[in-house]
Design an enzyme around this catalytic site. Structure first.
Site, PDB file in Angstrom:
ATOM      1  N   PRO A   9     -62.991  45.738 -13.594  1.00 33.14           N
ATOM      2  CA  PRO A   9     -61.975  44.951 -12.910  1.00 33.14           C
ATOM      3  C   PRO A   9     -61.986  45.080 -11.390  1.00 33.14           C
ATOM      4  CG  PRO A   9     -60.975  46.759 -14.142  1.00 33.14           C
ATOM      5  CD  PRO A   9     -62.412  46.675 -14.571  1.00 33.14           C
ATOM      6  N   ASN A  10     -61.825  43.940 -10.758  1.00 39.52           N
ATOM      7  CA  ASN A  10     -61.666  43.794  -9.301  1.00 39.52           C
ATOM      8  C   ASN A  10     -62.943  43.996  -8.499  1.00 39.52           C
ATOM      9  OD1 ASN A  10     -58.856  43.150  -9.280  1.00 39.52           O
ATOM     10  ND2 ASN A  10     -58.479  45.260  -9.889  1.00 39.52           N
ATOM     11  N   ARG A  17     -60.686  42.711   0.604  1.00 42.59           N
ATOM     12  CA  ARG A  17     -59.726  43.656   1.199  1.00 42.59           C
ATOM     13  C   ARG A  17     -60.221  45.071   0.977  1.00 42.59           C
ATOM     14  NH1 ARG A  17     -55.990  40.285  -0.876  1.00 42.59           N
ATOM     15  NH2 ARG A  17     -55.333  38.853   0.730  1.00 42.59           N
ATOM     16  N   TYR A  22     -64.295  50.197   0.386  1.00 35.13           N
ATOM     17  CA  TYR A  22     -65.425  49.651  -0.381  1.00 35.13           C
ATOM     18  C   TYR A  22     -66.471  48.929   0.475  1.00 35.13           C
ATOM     19  CZ  TYR A  22     -62.054  50.521  -4.109  1.00 35.13           C
ATOM     20  OH  TYR A  22     -61.155  51.120  -4.950  1.00 35.13           O
ATOM     21  N   ASN A  73     -69.868  50.648 -13.662  1.00 29.21           N
ATOM     22  CA  ASN A  73     -68.746  50.976 -12.793  1.00 29.21           C
ATOM     23  C   ASN A  73     -67.524  50.381 -13.483  1.00 29.21           C
ATOM     24  OD1 ASN A  73     -66.719  51.218 -10.943  1.00 29.21           O
ATOM     25  ND2 ASN A  73     -67.955  50.591  -9.182  1.00 29.21           N
ATOM     26  N   ALA A  76     -60.979  50.529 -12.388  1.00 29.87           N
ATOM     27  CA  ALA A  76     -59.792  51.337 -12.697  1.00 29.87           C
ATOM     28  C   ALA A  76     -59.752  51.781 -14.167  1.00 29.87           C
ATOM     29  CB  ALA A  76     -58.536  50.560 -12.341  1.00 29.87           C
ATOM     30  N   HIS A  79     -60.243  55.497 -15.278  1.00 32.22           N
ATOM     31  CA  HIS A  79     -59.189  56.510 -15.288  1.00 32.22           C
ATOM     32  C   HIS A  79     -58.232  56.377 -16.464  1.00 32.22           C
ATOM     33  CE1 HIS A  79     -60.897  56.528 -11.339  1.00 32.22           C
ATOM     34  NE2 HIS A  79     -60.350  55.369 -11.031  1.00 32.22           N
ATOM     35  N   ASP A  86     -65.418  55.570 -25.985  1.00 37.29           N
ATOM     36  CA  ASP A  86     -65.855  55.480 -27.383  1.00 37.29           C
ATOM     37  C   ASP A  86     -66.998  54.480 -27.553  1.00 37.29           C
ATOM     38  OD1 ASP A  86     -64.039  57.371 -28.193  1.00 37.29           O
ATOM     39  OD2 ASP A  86     -62.564  55.944 -28.943  1.00 37.29           O
ATOM     40  N   GLU A  97     -72.669  56.457 -14.856  1.00 40.86           N
ATOM     41  CA  GLU A  97     -71.426  55.965 -14.255  1.00 40.86           C
ATOM     42  C   GLU A  97     -71.596  55.930 -12.732  1.00 40.86           C
ATOM     43  OE1 GLU A  97     -68.566  59.109 -14.445  1.00 40.86           O
ATOM     44  OE2 GLU A  97     -66.886  57.823 -13.894  1.00 40.86           O
ATOM     45  N   HIS A  99     -69.555  54.897  -8.973  1.00 39.02           N
ATOM     46  CA  HIS A  99     -68.393  54.461  -8.194  1.00 39.02           C
ATOM     47  C   HIS A  99     -68.808  54.321  -6.741  1.00 39.02           C
ATOM     48  CE1 HIS A  99     -65.776  55.004 -11.552  1.00 39.02           C
ATOM     49  NE2 HIS A  99     -66.395  56.138 -11.787  1.00 39.02           N
ATOM     50  N   ILE A 100     -68.389  53.234  -6.143  1.00 36.29           N
ATOM     51  CA  ILE A 100     -68.720  52.993  -4.735  1.00 36.29           C
ATOM     52  C   ILE A 100     -68.053  54.062  -3.865  1.00 36.29           C
ATOM     53  CG2 ILE A 100     -68.398  51.352  -2.822  1.00 36.29           C
ATOM     54  CD1 ILE A 100     -68.563  49.111  -5.009  1.00 36.29           C
ATOM     55  N   SER A 101     -66.797  54.339  -4.152  1.00 39.59           N
ATOM     56  CA  SER A 101     -66.047  55.335  -3.370  1.00 39.59           C
ATOM     57  C   SER A 101     -66.120  56.698  -4.062  1.00 39.59           C
ATOM     58  CB  SER A 101     -64.584  54.900  -3.239  1.00 39.59           C
ATOM     59  OG  SER A 101     -63.948  54.893  -4.510  1.00 39.59           O
ATOM     60  N   ARG A 106     -59.909  60.806  -3.486  1.00 40.79           N
ATOM     61  CA  ARG A 106     -58.858  59.793  -3.347  1.00 40.79           C
ATOM     62  C   ARG A 106     -57.599  60.250  -4.104  1.00 40.79           C
ATOM     63  NH1 ARG A 106     -61.195  53.991  -4.480  1.00 40.79           N
ATOM     64  NH2 ARG A 106     -59.128  53.488  -3.632  1.00 40.79           N
ATOM     65  N   ARG A 110     -57.091  59.031  -9.663  1.00 44.91           N
ATOM     66  CA  ARG A 110     -58.496  58.591  -9.755  1.00 44.91           C
ATOM     67  C   ARG A 110     -59.444  59.750 -10.051  1.00 44.91           C
ATOM     68  NH1 ARG A 110     -58.369  53.148  -7.684  1.00 44.91           N
ATOM     69  NH2 ARG A 110     -56.669  52.980  -6.194  1.00 44.91           N
TER      70      ARG A 110
HETATM   71  O1  CA2 Z   1     -65.097  53.345  -6.215  1.00 48.76           O
HETATM   72  C1  CA2 Z   1     -65.261  52.564  -7.155  1.00 48.76           C
HETATM   73  O2  CA2 Z   1     -66.318  51.971  -7.375  1.00 48.76           O
HETATM   74  C2  CA2 Z   1     -64.087  52.262  -8.091  1.00 48.76           C
HETATM   75  O3  CA2 Z   1     -64.590  52.212  -9.423  1.00 48.76           O
HETATM   76  C3  CA2 Z   1     -63.557  50.898  -7.664  1.00 48.76           C
HETATM   77  C4  CA2 Z   1     -62.287  50.461  -8.389  1.00 48.76           C
HETATM   78  C5  CA2 Z   1     -61.233  51.574  -8.392  1.00 48.76           C
HETATM   79  O4  CA2 Z   1     -60.146  51.220  -9.205  1.00 48.76           O
HETATM   80  C6  CA2 Z   1     -61.805  52.903  -8.881  1.00 48.76           C
HETATM   81  O5  CA2 Z   1     -60.803  53.901  -8.810  1.00 48.76           O
HETATM   82  C7  CA2 Z   1     -63.000  53.326  -8.044  1.00 48.76           C
HETATM   83  C8  CA2 Z   1     -61.708  49.212  -7.701  1.00 48.76           C
HETATM   84  C9  CA2 Z   1     -62.683  48.028  -7.636  1.00 48.76           C
HETATM   85  C10 CA2 Z   1     -62.505  47.156  -6.426  1.00 48.76           C
HETATM   86  O6  CA2 Z   1     -61.143  46.971  -6.094  1.00 48.76           O
HETATM   87  C11 CA2 Z   1     -60.815  46.240  -4.976  1.00 48.76           C
HETATM   88  C12 CA2 Z   1     -59.543  46.417  -4.465  1.00 48.76           C
HETATM   89  C13 CA2 Z   1     -59.144  45.712  -3.362  1.00 48.76           C
HETATM   90  C14 CA2 Z   1     -60.007  44.793  -2.765  1.00 48.76           C
HETATM   91  C15 CA2 Z   1     -61.262  44.592  -3.286  1.00 48.76           C
HETATM   92  C16 CA2 Z   1     -61.678  45.312  -4.402  1.00 48.76           C
END
Ligand code: CA2
Length: 146
Positions: A9-10, A17, A22, A73, A76, A79, A86, A97, A99-101, A106, A110
């Site tokens: 997701p996202n 943003r 990221y 990846n 969210a 977590h 599973d 696995e 993660h960009i960050s 954090r 997380r």
């Molecule tokens: O660091 C990562 O790759 C994460 O998996 C990215 C997820 C976050 O929920 C994980 O804790 C760490 C979020 C994906 C991107 O979310 C955005 C939020 C705001 C603007 C653009 C992307």
């Protein structure tokens, strides 16, 4: 060697943003980067992104018998999702696995990654490079198996 790259997701909102966390590159830039890396490393990469937990489970199950390694990846769902954990255990496909960050530097919520228990490696905080490192790790892992 067939690799499935799954983004949760996202991640399709990258570059819009939270650029401080990221980066300013978009999801399309990420795909381009992974495609080039996969080509250089001589692996065949397939891509899947969804904002829905069940669709991600379906993608993992759909890899069974078809895909040699998974890079995921889970966003969210990392977590929260025992279902994704599973699914990786069920298909028993080597999974890395990414993660960009750096999720461990954090917010505390997380710091938990359920899926990590089923992964051969977890890479976090390396930005897009983490995906390349994940493919490389899978390549090494799979060549040691054969
Ligand atoms: O660091 C990562 O790759 C994460 O998996 C990215 C997820 C976050 O929920 C994980 O804790 C760490 C979020 C994906 C991107 O979310 C955005 C939020 C705001 C603007 C653009 C992307």
């Amino acid at each position: 060697m067939n690799i499935l790259i799954i983004n949760g997701p996202n991640l399709n909102m990258l570059g819009i943003r939270e650029k401080g966390i990221y980066g300013s590159e978009t999801y399309e830039d990420l795909l381009e980067y992974i495609k080039n890396s996969a080509e250089e490393l001589g692996v065949n990469a397939e891509f899947f992104q969804s904002n829905h937990e069940g669709a991600l489970v379906d993608a993992i199950q759909g890899a069974y018998g078809r895909i040699d390694g998974i890079v995921i990846n889970p966003g969210a769902y990392t977590h929260t999702s025992i279902a994704l954990l599973d699914a990786v255990k069920a298909v028993n496909i080597p999974t890395v696995e990414v993660h960009i960050s750096n999720i461990y530097e954090r917010e505390e919520f997380r710091h938990i990654s359920y899926i990590s228990q089923a992964c051969i490696l977890s890479i976090y905080g390396h930005g897009f490079l983490g995906y390349r490192e994940a493919i490389l790790a899978l390549k090494e892992h799979l060549s040691n198996l054969s």
